[in-house]
Design a protein around this motif. Structure first.
Motif, PDB file in Angstrom:
ATOM      1  N   GLY A   1       0.849  -1.182   0.000  1.00 29.55           N
ATOM      2  CA  GLY A   1       0.000   0.000   0.000  1.00 29.55           C
ATOM      3  C   GLY A   1       0.882   1.228   0.000  1.00 29.55           C
ATOM      4  N   PHE A   2       0.707   2.085  -0.994  1.00 31.19           N
ATOM      5  CA  PHE A   2       1.615   3.219  -1.190  1.00 31.19           C
ATOM      6  C   PHE A   2       1.555   4.210  -0.038  1.00 31.19           C
ATOM      7  CE2 PHE A   2       3.624   6.349  -4.200  1.00 31.19           C
ATOM      8  CZ  PHE A   2       4.656   5.508  -4.596  1.00 31.19           C
ATOM      9  N   VAL A   3       0.382   4.341   0.571  1.00 27.04           N
ATOM     10  CA  VAL A   3       0.219   5.226   1.728  1.00 27.04           C
ATOM     11  C   VAL A   3      -0.217   4.362   2.908  1.00 27.04           C
ATOM     12  CG1 VAL A   3      -0.911   7.273   2.662  1.00 27.04           C
ATOM     13  CG2 VAL A   3      -0.501   7.098   0.192  1.00 27.04           C
ATOM     14  N   PRO A   4       0.713   3.957   3.759  1.00 26.79           N
ATOM     15  CA  PRO A   4       0.352   3.124   4.908  1.00 26.79           C
ATOM     16  C   PRO A   4      -0.648   3.821   5.824  1.00 26.79           C
ATOM     17  CG  PRO A   4       2.741   3.147   4.565  1.00 26.79           C
ATOM     18  CD  PRO A   4       2.164   4.208   3.681  1.00 26.79           C
ATOM     19  N   GLN A   5      -1.366   3.026   6.578  1.00 24.49           N
ATOM     20  CA  GLN A   5      -2.400   3.559   7.464  1.00 24.49           C
ATOM     21  C   GLN A   5      -1.871   4.683   8.349  1.00 24.49           C
ATOM     22  OE1 GLN A   5      -5.629   3.169   7.893  1.00 24.49           O
ATOM     23  NE2 GLN A   5      -5.768   4.364   9.772  1.00 24.49           N
ATOM     24  N   ARG A   6      -0.686   4.516   8.899  1.00 23.71           N
ATOM     25  CA  ARG A   6      -0.159   5.501   9.838  1.00 23.71           C
ATOM     26  C   ARG A   6       0.190   6.827   9.177  1.00 23.71           C
ATOM     27  NH1 ARG A   6       3.287   1.619   8.561  1.00 23.71           N
ATOM     28  NH2 ARG A   6       5.350   2.141   7.739  1.00 23.71           N
ATOM     29  N   HIS A   7       0.216   6.869   7.841  1.00 26.25           N
ATOM     30  CA  HIS A   7       0.553   8.102   7.136  1.00 26.25           C
ATOM     31  C   HIS A   7      -0.645   8.705   6.389  1.00 26.25           C
ATOM     32  CE1 HIS A   7       4.822   8.043   7.971  1.00 26.25           C
ATOM     33  NE2 HIS A   7       4.874   6.771   7.642  1.00 26.25           N
ATOM     34  N   ARG A   8      -1.800   8.100   6.515  1.00 24.85           N
ATOM     35  CA  ARG A   8      -2.967   8.662   5.845  1.00 24.85           C
ATOM     36  C   ARG A   8      -3.439   9.918   6.565  1.00 24.85           C
ATOM     37  NH1 ARG A   8      -5.466   2.667   5.673  1.00 24.85           N
ATOM     38  NH2 ARG A   8      -3.842   1.824   4.331  1.00 24.85           N
ATOM     39  N   PRO A   9      -3.988  10.865   5.834  1.00 23.80           N
ATOM     40  CA  PRO A   9      -4.454  12.110   6.471  1.00 23.80           C
ATOM     41  C   PRO A   9      -5.536  11.834   7.508  1.00 23.80           C
ATOM     42  CG  PRO A   9      -4.357  12.334   4.073  1.00 23.80           C
ATOM     43  CD  PRO A   9      -4.167  10.883   4.372  1.00 23.80           C
ATOM     44  N   PHE A  10      -5.596  12.709   8.506  1.00 23.95           N
ATOM     45  CA  PHE A  10      -6.628  12.559   9.520  1.00 23.95           C
ATOM     46  C   PHE A  10      -7.992  12.914   8.940  1.00 23.95           C
ATOM     47  CE2 PHE A  10      -2.880  13.361  12.269  1.00 23.95           C
ATOM     48  CZ  PHE A  10      -2.938  12.178  12.996  1.00 23.95           C
ATOM     49  N   LYS A  11      -8.989  12.232   9.423  1.00 18.27           N
ATOM     50  CA  LYS A  11     -10.354  12.485   8.982  1.00 18.27           C
ATOM     51  C   LYS A  11     -10.814  13.846   9.483  1.00 18.27           C
ATOM     52  CE  LYS A  11     -15.044  10.604   9.286  1.00 18.27           C
ATOM     53  NZ  LYS A  11     -15.899   9.553   9.879  1.00 18.27           N
ATOM     54  N   LYS A  12     -11.437  14.616   8.603  1.00 17.03           N
ATOM     55  CA  LYS A  12     -11.973  15.913   8.999  1.00 17.03           C
ATOM     56  C   LYS A  12     -13.255  15.688   9.790  1.00 17.03           C
ATOM     57  CE  LYS A  12     -13.195  20.470   7.183  1.00 17.03           C
ATOM     58  NZ  LYS A  12     -13.343  21.311   5.958  1.00 17.03           N
ATOM     59  N   LEU A  13     -13.264  16.162  11.024  1.00 15.52           N
ATOM     60  CA  LEU A  13     -14.395  15.919  11.906  1.00 15.52           C
ATOM     61  C   LEU A  13     -15.396  17.068  11.861  1.00 15.52           C
ATOM     62  CD1 LEU A  13     -12.494  14.587  15.067  1.00 15.52           C
ATOM     63  CD2 LEU A  13     -13.445  13.274  13.154  1.00 15.52           C
ATOM     64  N   THR A  14     -16.646  16.712  12.034  1.00 18.14           N
ATOM     65  CA  THR A  14     -17.663  17.743  12.213  1.00 18.14           C
ATOM     66  C   THR A  14     -17.484  18.358  13.605  1.00 18.14           C
ATOM     67  OG1 THR A  14     -19.269  16.213  13.177  1.00 18.14           O
ATOM     68  CG2 THR A  14     -19.242  16.419  10.766  1.00 18.14           C
ATOM     69  N   LYS A  15     -18.160  19.449  13.859  1.00 14.34           N
ATOM     70  CA  LYS A  15     -18.063  20.099  15.161  1.00 14.34           C
ATOM     71  C   LYS A  15     -18.484  19.148  16.270  1.00 14.34           C
ATOM     72  CE  LYS A  15     -19.478  24.276  17.639  1.00 14.34           C
ATOM     73  NZ  LYS A  15     -20.261  25.538  17.555  1.00 14.34           N
ATOM     74  N   GLU A  16     -19.544  18.402  16.029  1.00  8.85           N
ATOM     75  CA  GLU A  16     -20.043  17.455  17.036  1.00  8.85           C
ATOM     76  C   GLU A  16     -19.032  16.320  17.234  1.00  8.85           C
ATOM     77  OE1 GLU A  16     -23.835  14.445  17.823  1.00  8.85           O
ATOM     78  OE2 GLU A  16     -23.889  15.898  16.181  1.00  8.85           O
ATOM     79  N   GLU A  17     -18.476  15.799  16.140  1.00  9.22           N
ATOM     80  CA  GLU A  17     -17.485  14.726  16.252  1.00  9.22           C
ATOM     81  C   GLU A  17     -16.242  15.198  16.985  1.00  9.22           C
ATOM     82  OE1 GLU A  17     -18.397  12.105  12.204  1.00  9.22           O
ATOM     83  OE2 GLU A  17     -17.096  13.878  12.112  1.00  9.22           O
ATOM     84  N   GLN A  18     -15.838  16.456  16.740  1.00  2.42           N
ATOM     85  CA  GLN A  18     -14.661  16.994  17.428  1.00  2.42           C
ATOM     86  C   GLN A  18     -14.921  17.112  18.921  1.00  2.42           C
ATOM     87  OE1 GLN A  18     -11.552  17.849  15.857  1.00  2.42           O
ATOM     88  NE2 GLN A  18     -11.040  17.695  18.034  1.00  2.42           N
ATOM     89  N   MET A  19     -16.129  17.532  19.302  1.00  5.07           N
ATOM     90  CA  MET A  19     -16.472  17.640  20.718  1.00  5.07           C
ATOM     91  C   MET A  19     -16.449  16.267  21.374  1.00  5.07           C
ATOM     92  SD  MET A  19     -19.586  20.446  20.548  1.00  5.07           S
ATOM     93  CE  MET A  19     -19.956  20.220  22.285  1.00  5.07           C
ATOM     94  N   GLN A  20     -16.985  15.258  20.692  1.00  2.00           N
ATOM     95  CA  GLN A  20     -16.985  13.900  21.234  1.00  2.00           C
ATOM     96  C   GLN A  20     -15.561  13.369  21.380  1.00  2.00           C
ATOM     97  OE1 GLN A  20     -19.458  11.769  18.457  1.00  2.00           O
ATOM     98  NE2 GLN A  20     -21.363  12.405  19.448  1.00  2.00           N
TER      99      GLN A  20
END
Length: 267
Positions: free
Chosen positions: A57-76
């Motif tokens: 896999g050209f982009v290993p899991q540990r190097h994949r970009p972080f998921k952009k969270l919604t405001k509610e997801e960020q609070m959680q």
């Protein structure tokens, strides 16, 4: 799209691909999935073949970009971090986006952000395999099938590789291999779900191995990426067996895709 294959042993890599693997290069599995480590072949500075070990896999899991969270997801998430700290536990890690980079579409490799730089610089490799696995849905259910050469010989998939700088300062490798549209291929069109584009793994002809590895011209390299004709391939059902009968994690497919005895010990 292939996301699972059987790699080669150290001995097969030396005997068939004329490529030694250094004794300190290790990988744990012979059945390779995303982010597992396996050997791939490159040219060294003198134009000789050598094997490296990298993650599939050209982009290993540990190097994949972080998921952009919604405001509610960020609070959680922030709340979960606070709770973990209060309890003296390790805080949860942010979720990363899902990316499948085990395969690269040969038709688009020169334009995709994850691949373009490495394709233009021709950082090419060969991924040595015994067989690959594809999903067959002809019965209406998912069935695991194996595809290999009709001769049962090892095969080399054209691929591309790169390095990653890790948090601890070490450098690791990662690789992918190329696929092509297989909508009109008499054999490879049988795989994947109805209504989806059919994709097939490209396989290099052995006489082109060094031409591929030494290429400095993307258009020259592209001409070497091909789907082999159906009479040069063999495909059959290859269901997984129960873990208690799986030879301690080694591949134990049905007889028609039986592992070569030389493959039973990777190290």
């Amino acid at each position: 799209m292939c996301v699972n294959y059987i790699t080669v042993s150290r001995q097969i890599c030396f005997d068939w691909f004329r490529t030694p693997i250094e004794v300190d290069e290790h990988w744990r599995d012979n059945e390779i999935y995303r982010d597992r480590y396996a050997p791939f072949i490159v040219h060294d500075e003198q134009g000789q073949r050598k094997a490296l070990i990298g993650s599939y896999g050209f982009v290993p899991q540990r190097h994949r970009p972080f998921k952009k969270l919604t405001k509610e997801e960020q609070m959680q998430f922030d709340l979960a971090v606070e709770r973990a700290i209060v309890k003296g536990k390790a805080p949860p890690k942010p979720k990363r986006i899902n990316m499948d980079t085990m395969n690269a579409r040969a038709e688009e490799v020169g334009s995709k952000v994850n691949y373009k730089r490495f394709w233009l610089s021709q950082q090419l490799c060969i991924v040595p395999v015994l067989r690959v696995f594809e999903p067959n849905w002809e019965s209406g259910l998912h069935e695991r099938w194996a595809i290999e050469l009709a001769t049962k010989e090892p095969m080399g998939m054209p691929g591309m590789w790169r390095t990653w700088l890790e948090d601890d300062g070490s450098v690791t490798n990662a690789f992918t291999h190329f696929t092509l549209n297989a909508d009109e291929h008499p054999l490879l069109q049988r795989f994947h779900r109805t209504g989806e584009e059919k994709r097939g793994v490209a396989i290099l002809r052995p006489e082109y191995y060094d031409d591929w590895l030494s290429s400095t011209n993307p258009e020259f390299a592209r001409a070497l990426i091909e789907l082999l004709p159906p009479d040069q391939l063999h495909a059959c059902a290859a269901p997984k067996l129960d873990s208690e009968n799986s030879n301690q994690g080694q591949d134990t497919e049905v007889d028609s895709v039986r592992m070569d005895p030389a493959q039973r010990s990777l190290l």
